[in-house]
Design a protein around this motif. Structure first.
Motif, PDB file in Angstrom:
ATOM      1  N   GLN A  58       0.815  -1.254  -0.015  1.00  0.00           N
ATOM      2  CA  GLN A  58       0.211  -0.023   0.009  1.00  0.00           C
ATOM      3  C   GLN A  58       0.828   1.264   0.017  1.00  0.00           C
ATOM      4  O   GLN A  58       0.583   2.229  -0.788  1.00  0.00           O
ATOM      5  CB  GLN A  58      -0.899  -0.151   1.243  1.00  0.00           C
ATOM      6  CG  GLN A  58      -1.882   1.045   1.490  1.00  0.00           C
ATOM      7  CD  GLN A  58      -2.756   1.279   0.290  1.00  0.00           C
ATOM      8  OE1 GLN A  58      -3.217   0.361  -0.675  1.00  0.00           O
ATOM      9  NE2 GLN A  58      -3.057   2.601  -0.169  1.00  0.00           N
ATOM     10  N   THR A  59       1.890   1.357   0.919  1.00  0.00           N
ATOM     11  CA  THR A  59       3.013   2.349   0.912  1.00  0.00           C
ATOM     12  C   THR A  59       3.446   2.664  -0.421  1.00  0.00           C
ATOM     13  O   THR A  59       3.780   3.647  -1.076  1.00  0.00           O
ATOM     14  CB  THR A  59       4.030   2.163   1.881  1.00  0.00           C
ATOM     15  OG1 THR A  59       3.210   1.908   3.149  1.00  0.00           O
ATOM     16  CG2 THR A  59       5.007   3.275   2.115  1.00  0.00           C
ATOM     17  N   ALA A  60       3.964   1.426  -0.923  1.00  0.00           N
ATOM     18  CA  ALA A  60       4.453   1.470  -2.395  1.00  0.00           C
ATOM     19  C   ALA A  60       3.750   2.033  -3.419  1.00  0.00           C
ATOM     20  O   ALA A  60       4.220   2.831  -4.339  1.00  0.00           O
ATOM     21  CB  ALA A  60       5.051   0.113  -2.748  1.00  0.00           C
ATOM     22  N   LYS A  61       2.307   1.637  -3.358  1.00  0.00           N
ATOM     23  CA  LYS A  61       1.401   2.109  -4.294  1.00  0.00           C
ATOM     24  C   LYS A  61       1.338   3.617  -4.089  1.00  0.00           C
ATOM     25  O   LYS A  61       1.262   4.466  -5.003  1.00  0.00           O
ATOM     26  CB  LYS A  61       0.050   1.434  -4.054  1.00  0.00           C
ATOM     27  CG  LYS A  61      -1.092   1.831  -4.896  1.00  0.00           C
ATOM     28  CD  LYS A  61      -2.182   0.848  -4.892  1.00  0.00           C
ATOM     29  CE  LYS A  61      -3.277   1.094  -5.709  1.00  0.00           C
ATOM     30  NZ  LYS A  61      -4.363   2.242  -5.077  1.00  0.00           N
ATOM     31  N   GLU A  62       1.111   4.168  -2.806  1.00  0.00           N
ATOM     32  CA  GLU A  62       1.040   5.281  -2.671  1.00  0.00           C
ATOM     33  C   GLU A  62       2.013   6.396  -3.093  1.00  0.00           C
ATOM     34  O   GLU A  62       1.868   7.327  -3.649  1.00  0.00           O
ATOM     35  CB  GLU A  62       0.888   5.849  -1.090  1.00  0.00           C
ATOM     36  CG  GLU A  62       0.503   7.232  -0.839  1.00  0.00           C
ATOM     37  CD  GLU A  62       0.347   7.300   0.849  1.00  0.00           C
ATOM     38  OE1 GLU A  62       0.986   8.181   1.423  1.00  0.00           O
ATOM     39  OE2 GLU A  62      -0.470   6.671   1.411  1.00  0.00           O
ATOM     40  N   GLU A  63       3.371   5.907  -2.883  1.00  0.00           N
ATOM     41  CA  GLU A  63       4.484   6.626  -3.283  1.00  0.00           C
ATOM     42  C   GLU A  63       4.780   6.355  -4.608  1.00  0.00           C
ATOM     43  O   GLU A  63       4.801   7.600  -5.549  1.00  0.00           O
ATOM     44  CB  GLU A  63       5.834   5.751  -2.874  1.00  0.00           C
ATOM     45  CG  GLU A  63       5.994   6.086  -1.259  1.00  0.00           C
ATOM     46  CD  GLU A  63       6.490   7.583  -0.979  1.00  0.00           C
ATOM     47  OE1 GLU A  63       6.953   8.181  -1.613  1.00  0.00           O
ATOM     48  OE2 GLU A  63       5.600   8.017   0.174  1.00  0.00           O
ATOM     49  N   LYS A  64       4.265   5.611  -5.441  1.00  0.00           N
ATOM     50  CA  LYS A  64       4.370   5.315  -6.803  1.00  0.00           C
ATOM     51  C   LYS A  64       3.340   6.655  -7.524  1.00  0.00           C
ATOM     52  O   LYS A  64       3.836   7.089  -8.385  1.00  0.00           O
ATOM     53  CB  LYS A  64       3.895   4.000  -7.380  1.00  0.00           C
ATOM     54  CG  LYS A  64       4.627   3.635  -8.743  1.00  0.00           C
ATOM     55  CD  LYS A  64       4.396   2.178  -9.041  1.00  0.00           C
ATOM     56  CE  LYS A  64       5.844   1.633  -9.095  1.00  0.00           C
ATOM     57  NZ  LYS A  64       5.661   0.037  -9.163  1.00  0.00           N
ATOM     58  N   GLU A  65       2.035   6.615  -6.834  1.00  0.00           N
ATOM     59  CA  GLU A  65       0.998   7.518  -7.290  1.00  0.00           C
ATOM     60  C   GLU A  65       1.474   9.085  -7.221  1.00  0.00           C
ATOM     61  O   GLU A  65       1.023   9.769  -7.981  1.00  0.00           O
ATOM     62  CB  GLU A  65      -0.309   7.211  -6.612  1.00  0.00           C
ATOM     63  CG  GLU A  65      -0.846   5.765  -7.138  1.00  0.00           C
ATOM     64  CD  GLU A  65      -2.160   5.518  -6.091  1.00  0.00           C
ATOM     65  OE1 GLU A  65      -2.281   6.275  -5.216  1.00  0.00           O
ATOM     66  OE2 GLU A  65      -2.679   4.569  -6.697  1.00  0.00           O
ATOM     67  N   ARG A  66       2.065   9.211  -5.969  1.00  0.00           N
ATOM     68  CA  ARG A  66       2.737  10.575  -5.783  1.00  0.00           C
ATOM     69  C   ARG A  66       3.898  10.865  -6.860  1.00  0.00           C
ATOM     70  O   ARG A  66       3.785  12.236  -7.312  1.00  0.00           O
ATOM     71  CB  ARG A  66       3.152  10.479  -4.107  1.00  0.00           C
ATOM     72  CG  ARG A  66       2.193  10.837  -3.297  1.00  0.00           C
ATOM     73  CD  ARG A  66       2.870  10.976  -2.093  1.00  0.00           C
ATOM     74  NE  ARG A  66       1.775  11.587  -0.787  1.00  0.00           N
ATOM     75  CZ  ARG A  66       2.133  12.187   0.226  1.00  0.00           C
ATOM     76  NH1 ARG A  66       3.291  12.758   0.429  1.00  0.00           N
ATOM     77  NH2 ARG A  66       1.261  12.489   0.896  1.00  0.00           N
ATOM     78  N   GLU A  67       4.667  10.066  -7.076  1.00  0.00           N
ATOM     79  CA  GLU A  67       5.667  10.370  -8.146  1.00  0.00           C
ATOM     80  C   GLU A  67       5.094  10.624  -9.591  1.00  0.00           C
ATOM     81  O   GLU A  67       5.469  11.427 -10.030  1.00  0.00           O
ATOM     82  CB  GLU A  67       6.687   9.072  -7.981  1.00  0.00           C
ATOM     83  CG  GLU A  67       7.871   9.502  -8.793  1.00  0.00           C
ATOM     84  CD  GLU A  67       9.127   8.655  -8.648  1.00  0.00           C
ATOM     85  OE1 GLU A  67      10.205   8.810  -9.493  1.00  0.00           O
ATOM     86  OE2 GLU A  67       8.997   7.537  -8.006  1.00  0.00           O
ATOM     87  N   SER A  68       4.228   9.680  -9.821  1.00  0.00           N
ATOM     88  CA  SER A  68       3.843  10.062 -11.269  1.00  0.00           C
ATOM     89  C   SER A  68       2.801  11.251 -11.199  1.00  0.00           C
ATOM     90  O   SER A  68       2.656  11.728 -12.564  1.00  0.00           O
ATOM     91  CB  SER A  68       2.982   8.582 -11.858  1.00  0.00           C
ATOM     92  OG  SER A  68       1.873   8.459 -10.913  1.00  0.00           O
ATOM     93  N   ALA A  69       2.130  11.506 -10.232  1.00  0.00           N
ATOM     94  CA  ALA A  69       1.269  12.773 -10.432  1.00  0.00           C
ATOM     95  C   ALA A  69       2.202  14.263  -9.948  1.00  0.00           C
ATOM     96  O   ALA A  69       1.675  15.180 -10.475  1.00  0.00           O
ATOM     97  CB  ALA A  69       0.248  12.631  -9.147  1.00  0.00           C
ATOM     98  N   ALA A  70       3.437  13.936  -9.835  1.00  0.00           N
ATOM     99  CA  ALA A  70       4.320  15.294  -9.662  1.00  0.00           C
ATOM    100  C   ALA A  70       4.639  15.574 -10.727  1.00  0.00           C
ATOM    101  O   ALA A  70       5.024  14.816 -11.737  1.00  0.00           O
ATOM    102  CB  ALA A  70       5.415  14.691  -8.566  1.00  0.00           C
ATOM    103  N   ASP A  71       5.020  16.919 -10.762  1.00  0.00           N
ATOM    104  CA  ASP A  71       5.598  17.618 -11.939  1.00  0.00           C
ATOM    105  C   ASP A  71       7.007  17.491 -11.706  1.00  0.00           C
ATOM    106  O   ASP A  71       7.893  17.780 -12.642  1.00  0.00           O
ATOM    107  CB  ASP A  71       5.079  19.268 -12.072  1.00  0.00           C
ATOM    108  CG  ASP A  71       3.821  19.155 -12.234  1.00  0.00           C
ATOM    109  OD1 ASP A  71       3.037  18.372 -12.831  1.00  0.00           O
ATOM    110  OD2 ASP A  71       2.999  20.283 -11.930  1.00  0.00           O
TER     111      ASP A  71
END
Length: 381
Positions: free
Chosen positions: A45-58
């Protein structure tokens, strides 16, 4: 019970390696710091959240430090908080990738990487800024800003911002925030006697870094300054090549000195100070709202750092005390003896004042800034 404990450890190790091997090192360290590595589900779940944050960032901002993530418990370096705060304060436009534990180097090596733009930001000693702004070296002048409050007053003052920051920025850096750790102490090796006054320093081989100012100070208070590289210091203390050393209590604990010391005295002469800096060109390339978010996230972390200082000290002291280390706080009269023997008011320091501050007048402004209560409060030992 041991089997359950071993099982938990191997599950944590397995999940850490699994996350790290899929390229999610930051996710692995975040999950570890959050205490969820024991559960594959929570780690995923943590990995998923980090991945989502990274891909959503500019923008991705790599922040490198010399310290492992758990170090803030005794050495309030606050890297996880900085990551979280910058991400949130920029509304997710920046994703912060952590490189803790010296994996990209430490001190001067990190400063060079930030300056060259290899990484966006790093934590390093404030002294690492001295080659670019000589005034910075005055933090090592005894009793100018040794106490936490005087240090915090100084680095957040208008004088510091107008005198030091332009030089630092001219060399490609943006200071994000200054980290208050605690003053350096006098720590004596096992078998040694407590040092309460300068008189007790006679004949003590005192480990010093390369700083000329610290070497002069320890000579003035009666010790025999012994330059030893930091990496060689534990063995020098163990073998008696040096009898004493002066990091903060938190640093003594983090770097594994607890079993080789006997006494620690809070002399409050010089701060153990750190700073987070980032590459100025990179910072200036960000949109204005994102720049604002980076600075607001940094300020939020500065507040957390100041609040964390006493609890980090208490933890380090408790752990060192378990190993038999005794602590000594000094009265105002006792502190007065140290100031009288080596304090910045003595004429021996005049050449440093004019050389580093530019003039005695400038030094007087620096002294005034350190003694003027600013908007930040911090606890002193």
């Amino acid at each position: 019970m041991t089997n359950a404990k071993d099982g938990l450890k191997s599950a944590e190790r397995r999940n850490f390696l699994k996350l790290a091997s899929t390229g999610s090192f930051t996710a692995a360290v975040v999950a570890g710091a959050g205490g969820v590595l024991w559960s594959s589900e929570a780690a995923a779940q943590t990995a998923k959240e980090e991945k989502e944050r990274e891909s959503a960032a500019d923008h991705v901002m790599t922040v490198a430090t010399a310290y492992v993530l758990g170090a803030s418990r005794s050495y309030p370096i606050m890297q996880l908080d900085l990551k979280e705060n910058i991400q949130n304060a920029t509304n997710g436009k920046i994703y912060v990738k952590l490189a803790p534990g010296g994996q990209l180097g430490a001190g001067g090596a990190l400063v060079q990487k930030v300056q060259g733009g290899t990484i966006q930001a790093a934590q390093h000693s404030l002294s690492n800024f001295a080659p670019f702004a000589s005034t910075v070296d005055l933090i090592n002048m005894p009793y100018l800003c040794g106490s936490n409050q005087r240090f915090t007053n100084l680095v957040n003052s208008d004088f510091w911002k107008s005198e030091v920051h332009p030089n630092v920025e001219a060399n490609g850096f943006k200071a994000l925030f200054y980290v208050n750790i605690d003053p350096r102490v006098v720590a004596v090796r096992k078998g040694g006697n407590a040092v309460m006054s300068p008189g007790d320093m006679a004949g003590v081989k005192f480990r010093v870094p390369g700083s000329k100012m610290l070497q002069q100070y320890y000579r003035m208070v009666g010790a025999n300054p012994t330059p030893v590289a930091w990496g060689e210091t534990p063995s020098a203390i163990k073998q008696g090549v040096a009898d004493a050393l002066d990091p903060s209590v938190g640093a003594l604990y983090v770097f594994g000195f607890k079993d080789i010391l006997s006494h620690v005295t809070f002399t409050q002469a010089v701060p153990d100070s750190q700073v987070y800096s980032c590459n100025l060109e990179w910072f200036n390339s960000l949109p204005a709202d994102v720049q604002e978010g980076v600075m607001w996230g940094s300020e939020l972390t500065a507040h957390q750092n100041l609040a964390k200082v006493p609890s980090a000290r208490a933890y380090a002291m408790a752990e060192l005390a378990k190993a038999g280390v005794e602590f000594h706080a000094l009265s105002d009269d006792q502190l007065g003896e140290w100031k009288e023997a080596g304090g910045y008011q003595l004429s021996e320091w005049d050449s440093f004042k004019t050389e580093l501050a530019g003039s005695m007048d400038n030094f007087a402004k620096l002294e005034e800034a350190a003694g003027t209560q600013g908007k930040y409060y911090v606890h002193d030992a």
